[in-house]
Scaffold this motif. Sequence first.
Motif: not given
Length: 382
Positions: A103, A180, A182-183, A186-187, A190, A196-198
């Motif tokens: 997080y 959805r 992240s972090g 998500g990278r 991508e 990516p969606q947070q």
Amino acid sequence: MDRRSFLTRASVGGAAAAAGATLAAPAIAQEAPAVTWRMASSFPKSLDTIYGGGDELSTRLKEATDGKFNIQVFAAGEIVPGLDAINAATDGTVESAHSVGYYNWGKDPAFACGADLPFTFSARAKAAYNYQGGGIENYNEFLEKYNLVGFPGGNTGVQMGGWYRKEINTVADMQGLKMRISGLAGRVMEKLGVVPQQIAGGDIYPSLEKGTIDAAEWVGPYDDNKLGFQKVAPYYYYPGFWEGGPTVGFFFNKGKYDELPENYKSLLRTCCQATDQNMLAKYDIKNPTALKELVGSGAQLRPFSEEILTAAFAAANEVYAEISAENESFKKQYEAMLPYRDDWYLYAQTAEYTFDTFMMIQQRNGALAVGGPAAEGEAPSQ
């Protein structure tokens, strides 16, 4: 010595011992000071397994110290937003936090190493690395610069790969997919063409329903079952390769931790480890039933194709190289994991994998059900 004299001496000795015990009480009390801390959780109370880890630690400490060591747990948003829990422990707003290191990915990618990195460990391997392979020590060396001391505080086991509004069979199917996630995960995604969606947990369902996003990852069957994702995104993929053994953490303000007497520090570490292992057991007992319920209510299970997994593995390695080139703390922690990761999967494919595979075949053949093997002509369970 006559009997009367013996009894008299014994009574005097017993009284003296009792008085000594009474006199010793204040000294014992001094050795167990009253400590009251606050803990900011990153989780809502509705997630009883993850949020419950904070309550479990609090209960264990209170019971072991006769109420001397108390931690009051606050759900996400009660003191600070869930994603700010670790920062609140760093700056002393609270003495402790129950959160997940990734997080804080945006603050420093090295925070993710204590939680989980794609394609690293299973929950069992992560526990071995943490407790016997130097993982906790490596993470705390990093955390020190953020005024923190950390210990594992739970594990969900390998997570699911998320909910999708359409089938995903190839890497091409992932191009432009709004997901959805992240972090660090998500990278990695991508690089496969995902956008990516947070999005906060409470906003995932309406976002899927409206088509604002095409897919979402959450946790696993037990937690996912509460949110009803199968109604708006029926395809349920596995495995969540970005979280093979995600470790939830207890983060303590270093100044406050250092003030504790040594016996309290030892007790705190012990209670953290018990909570860590018990959370995994809770998920392992709850997820099988929850998965059956999800399938029964419309979820369609799908494995990620080997093409997707292979591409994601290559993408993850690219990300690790990129981050390592600019972040020494991340590089040091990541490279410390690699020798054991290699050894673990070499070993796991012998006794562990062979036994599990055999038992899975028996399950598919119906041989594990109550009453023994499936009756002749009866279709095996799928």
